[in-house]
Write a protein that holds these residues in place. Structure first.
Motif, mmCIF file in Angstrom:
data_model
loop_
_atom_site.group_PDB
_atom_site.id
_atom_site.type_symbol
_atom_site.label_atom_id
_atom_site.label_comp_id
_atom_site.label_asym_id
_atom_site.label_seq_id
_atom_site.Cartn_x
_atom_site.Cartn_y
_atom_site.Cartn_z
ATOM 1 N N ARG A 122 5.905 -2.314 3.271
ATOM 2 C CA ARG A 122 6.801 -1.426 4.016
ATOM 3 C C ARG A 122 6.669 0.265 3.520
ATOM 4 O O ARG A 122 6.671 1.351 4.509
ATOM 5 C CB ARG A 122 8.066 -1.966 4.146
ATOM 6 N N MET A 123 6.417 0.134 2.553
ATOM 7 C CA MET A 123 6.340 1.770 1.933
ATOM 8 C C MET A 123 5.071 2.166 1.638
ATOM 9 O O MET A 123 4.718 3.110 1.680
ATOM 10 C CB MET A 123 6.938 1.588 0.610
ATOM 11 N N GLY A 124 3.926 1.060 2.741
ATOM 12 C CA GLY A 124 2.678 1.751 2.456
ATOM 13 C C GLY A 124 1.668 1.182 1.618
ATOM 14 O O GLY A 124 0.069 1.695 1.461
ATOM 15 N N ASN A 125 2.079 0.720 1.082
ATOM 16 C CA ASN A 125 1.360 -0.139 -0.938
ATOM 17 C C ASN A 125 0.830 -1.023 -0.329
ATOM 18 O O ASN A 125 0.814 -2.331 -0.253
ATOM 19 C CB ASN A 125 2.509 -0.084 -1.877
ATOM 20 N N HIS A 126 -0.614 -0.819 0.664
ATOM 21 C CA HIS A 126 -1.235 -2.508 1.508
ATOM 22 C C HIS A 126 -2.079 -3.106 0.151
ATOM 23 O O HIS A 126 -2.069 -4.358 -0.002
ATOM 24 C CB HIS A 126 -1.701 -1.613 2.929
ATOM 25 N N LYS A 127 -2.620 -2.498 -1.071
ATOM 26 C CA LYS A 127 -3.630 -2.986 -1.796
ATOM 27 C C LYS A 127 -2.447 -3.830 -2.821
ATOM 28 O O LYS A 127 -2.823 -4.899 -2.962
ATOM 29 C CB LYS A 127 -4.751 -2.245 -2.589
ATOM 30 N N GLU A 128 -1.190 -3.145 -2.703
ATOM 31 C CA GLU A 128 -0.604 -3.853 -3.918
ATOM 32 C C GLU A 128 -0.116 -4.742 -2.807
ATOM 33 O O GLU A 128 0.792 -5.785 -4.031
ATOM 34 C CB GLU A 128 0.394 -2.837 -4.545
ATOM 35 N N ALA A 129 0.151 -4.788 -2.107
ATOM 36 C CA ALA A 129 1.289 -6.284 -1.345
ATOM 37 C C ALA A 129 0.353 -6.918 -1.071
ATOM 38 O O ALA A 129 0.629 -8.204 -1.281
ATOM 39 C CB ALA A 129 1.078 -5.343 0.448
ATOM 40 N N VAL A 130 -0.978 -7.095 -1.150
ATOM 41 C CA VAL A 130 -2.102 -8.035 -1.036
ATOM 42 C C VAL A 130 -2.168 -8.366 -2.433
ATOM 43 O O VAL A 130 -2.051 -9.751 -2.581
ATOM 44 C CB VAL A 130 -3.576 -7.331 -0.540
ATOM 45 N N PHE A 131 -2.231 -7.955 -3.827
ATOM 46 C CA PHE A 131 -2.637 -8.724 -4.760
ATOM 47 C C PHE A 131 -0.619 -9.521 -4.968
ATOM 48 O O PHE A 131 -1.599 -10.555 -5.911
ATOM 49 C CB PHE A 131 -2.349 -7.083 -6.057
ATOM 50 N N ILE A 132 0.342 -8.943 -4.720
ATOM 51 C CA ILE A 132 1.210 -9.808 -4.639
ATOM 52 C C ILE A 132 1.206 -11.434 -4.053
ATOM 53 O O ILE A 132 1.352 -12.492 -4.369
ATOM 54 C CB ILE A 132 2.251 -9.050 -4.563
#
Length: 626
Positions: free
Chosen positions: A126-136
């Motif tokens: 939601r915050m636009g941190n898509h790489k971080e989302a993928v990592f999690i």
């Protein structure tokens, strides 16, 4: 000390003892914990009541109070997770993220921590941190045994990778979700996959096509590749993808669309055909007529109808064998020239066919040259032949007219003897009987001797008066031109042979002949490869287009030129054709091409098999019988 003092001291001690005995007793740790649980449970009951009542602010206040008062309570992880979910639903993403992070750190081994990690991934997205989302998300699916959660995670990964424009990774995760999903959810994931494939650039589609060989969704990828290559004018690659699709997925619902696309693409892939004709010298006229038919078929005369699939490169052979062989060598030296057409006359056709065989390039000659296709497996012929004529005549005579007994009256020439021999062979093949043959000299003008022999009368111009002719044949085949046949026909009446059917060759068909000339051969049956007045739709279209293009009527050479290019257009629709050898094999497979010169196939030797028009003169007009 006196007794009074002692008594006062004792009283004081007792008073102090009594005072101490009346002080409150401290609770034990167990008693304290039980009281805390009661208070916590009471607060949780209040929160639950507020939740059921839909009083979200009170629920949030209650959970926050619970976490402040009981941070180490066994229900603290659930309270923290639930409060984070509420903040997320209210779009207070930062607060939700903070709660999820606190829970992951504070309760790393709790079962709900995996849910908190999923919530944290949603916050990062939601915050636009898509790489971080993928990592999690990457390590989460093994932590959830239930398929529904796994599907959710794979779908989220697919969405994140799509946003990051990593389409191949996105597809792999969507497919993992698809494999687990059922019913409506499977349809939803399938739609995501279709949309992803449709939006993916060419480079990713190529990667995808290799990642998903012979498994879902390769058919969708290949179908998209066909369209993308076609849009980018990369027709060879489009045809290759079409070939792969049809080979690997012959029962796929998209097969009809793929076949239509590849057929259409096949017509747009430019194929160069070398044309070798006498464009100068004594046979220039015949070369020009043939070329007009070819150019009409290729759409040269009408840019709006121009067939981009075939480009004609013309070489003048000047009716010279050496020039014909040289033309073949020059054209074969161009790698994009796939086939050759021509020449017309025997000597040039043979020279060209030999050179084409040597250089391994398919050639379709337009000649009656005997054994032209015996030169080699790259040599084909599309022209009217002796065999095609005699076969057409005998088939019509035996199957339509029910005739079984035949005789032949033929000129003693190579033409006449060749036709006589072929006719005899066809009669035998069709179960008939050849009961007589008589030859005459090409310059002969009197034929009584031959008719007497055929009818069993004594040899001579005038048989004895009491001799009666014996007619044991039902049809007489005369393979000669119009002048000779016109001189022979009166002998039929003289020998009482008016009921005999007369059969001839295509030399009797003169489209320019007037009514009086036609009337002379009234009732004679003869074949030809082209009949301009045929009601056949293909012929009518050809006549109209030719007249519009050139302001004249076509002849048989134009018709053969036209059909030959149309045959190549038909063969080139085969998406498997990449080389001259491929083309050669495809031409051997040609069956029943319905053109203006009849229904055409190539036999295993490369020679033409053609069903001809059967014609006759009715009154003074030539009419089609079949």
């Amino acid at each position: 000390m006196n007794i009074k003092a002692i008594i006062s001291l004792i009283v004081l001690v007792l008073a102090l003892a009594l005072a101490g005995g009346c002080a409150p007793v401290k609770p034990t740790p167990a008693e304290s914990a039980a009281e805390t649980d009661r208070e916590a449970s009471k607060l949780l009951e209040t929160i639950e009541a507020d939740f059921k009542a839909g009083n979200t602010p009170e629920v949030m206040r209650g959970y926050q109070e619970f976490l402040n008062r009981y941070p180490q309570h066994s229900e603290a992880p659930r309270a923290m997770k639930t409060l984070g979910d509420i903040y997320f639903q209210r779009d207070e993403i930062s607060k939700a993220k903070q709660l999820y992070q606190t829970m992951i750190i504070s309760f790393p081994g709790h079962q709900l921590t995996r849910d908190a990690r999923l919530g944290l991934a949603k916050c990062e997205s939601r915050m636009g941190n898509h790489k971080e989302a993928v990592f999690i998300l990457r390590g989460l699916s093994p932590l959830f045994p239930e398929p529904k959660k796994k599907i959710e995670i794979f779908k989220m990964l697919g969405d994140e990778f799509t946003t990051l424009q990593n389409y191949s990774e996105a597809l792999m995760d969507y497919v993992d979700a698809y494999d687990l999903a059922i019913d409506e959810e499977k349809t939803e994931v399938n739609n995501k996959i279709k949309q992803l494939i449709n939006d993916s650039p060419l480079v990713d589609l190529v990667v995808m096509s290799n990642l998903f060989r012979q498994r879902y969704p390769e058919s969708l990828i290949l179908f998209r590749l066909i369209n993308v290559y076609r849009e980018q004018k990369k027709n060879d690659q489009a045809l290759e993808m079409g070939k792969r699709f049809l080979a690997e997925y012959p029962k796929d619902p998209l097969v009809p669309d793929v076949k239509a696309l590849t057929e259409d693409i096949g017509l747009t892939v430019k194929r160069i055909v070398g044309v070798i004709l006498p464009m100068s010298g004594p046979y220039q006229k015949f070369g020009e007529l043939t070329l007009k038919g070819m150019q009409l078929a290729a759409g040269v005369s009408d840019p709006q109808k121009k067939d981009q699939a075939i480009e004609l490169v013309i070489k003048d052979c000047v009716d010279d064998p050496e020039a014909a062989a040289q033309a073949v060598a020059e054209l074969a030296g161009q790698s994009n020239v796939m086939a050759l057409v021509g020449p017309l006359r025997t000597s040039t056709a043979q020279a060209a066919a030999k050179k084409a065989q040597e250089l391994a390039i398919p050639i379709i000659t337009l000649t009656q040259a005997p054994d032209i296709t015996a030169i080699g497996d790259y040599s084909f012929r599309n022209f009217i032949t002796v065999t095609s004529q005699t076969k057409a005549l005998v088939e019509y005579a035996t199957k339509t007219l029910n005739l079984t007994r035949f005789a032949v009256l033929f000129p003693k020439s190579n033409y006449g003897e060749t036709f006589m021999s072929s006719f005899w062979d066809q009669v035998s093949r069709h179960g008939g009987e050849l009961v007589g043959t008589e030859a005459y000299q090409p310059n002969q003008s009197e034929y009584s001797y031959q008719f007497n022999k055929l009818t069993g009368l004594s040899a001579g111009p005038t048989p004895p008066q009491d001799t009666k002719p014996t007619v044991n044949f039902q049809a007489l085949f005369i393979p000669d031109d119009l002048n000779h046949v016109r001189n022979i026909l009166p002998y039929l009446s003289y020998h009482n042979l008016q009921e005999i059917r007369i059969l001839g060759t295509n030399l009797l068909h003169n489209p320019q002949a007037g009514a009086s000339e036609n009337a002379i051969i009234k009732g004679v049956i003869f074949p030809d490869a082209f009949f301009k007045d045929s009601p056949k739709p293909a012929v009518r279209t050809f006549m109209e287009e030719y007249f519009q293009a050139y302001g004249a009527e076509p002849d048989v050479l134009a018709a053969f030129g036209y059909d030959t290019i149309k045959i190549l257009q038909q063969v080139f629709k085969d998406i498997n054709i990449k080389t001259r050898e491929d083309l050669r094999e495809a031409m051997y497979r040609l069956r029943n091409f319905d053109g203006v010169t009849g229904v055409t196939s190539f036999n295993p030797g490369g020679d033409v098999e053609k069903s001809l028009f059967i014609l006759t003169v009715d009154g003074d007009v030539i009419r089609q019988l079949n």
